[in-house]
Design a protein around this motif. Sequence first.
Motif: not given
Length: 206
Positions: A40-43, A54-67, A80-84
């Motif tokens: 997640t990108t939330r605090k 959670y694994f707390f990550k930056s928006k850029e890090e999660v967008e890279e995982m999505i890509e 905020n992003y949430y993902g598995t």
Amino acid sequence: MEDEKGILFILSGPSGVGKGTVRKALFEQDPALQYSISVTTRKPRVGETNGVDYFFKSKEEVEEMIEQNELIEYAEYVGNYYGTPKAYVEETLKAGKDVFLEIEVQGAMQVKKNFPEGVFIFLFPPSLEELKNRIIDRGTETENLVKNRLLEAKKEIDMMDEYDYVVVNDQVKKAVSRIQSIVVSEHCKRERVSKQYKKALGRVDL
């Protein structure tokens, strides 16, 4: 049973319904379940630990995982992003262990497309008024954010028909007991049991 694949259980429901509380109580009673930690990108909230809740990550890090197609599902919720993470889920199921996801409704619908064989459980609040009080009691939400979460909750409740089971979280202990019954019931389903026995009988010389 030999070669038995684990079952993917998905617990979701409106923000504030108590998904995290119920999931933690469930795992205290049934340590055999494997929890798939979301990114997640939330605090972090008070008491939450990176790599545990959670694994707390930056928006850029999660967008890279999505890509890189490294998430089995993801959603953007209230900014905020949430993902598995995909790899953990697939490897654990293959090893014959049950995996439990605690995710938002948007994410659950993505999982349903990718893993239709999953078991989907909707955690339901006793009432919208109780849900509102739980969100306020967190002490982390502004008045405007509380309103947004309640509006979103009404939309999510309308999606209840997409789930296999509905569990009312009136009391955590009761909610956990109901979910445990669902887990046992799913493992006893004829189609799951017969498939494994037919495999086993196929290896026996008569």
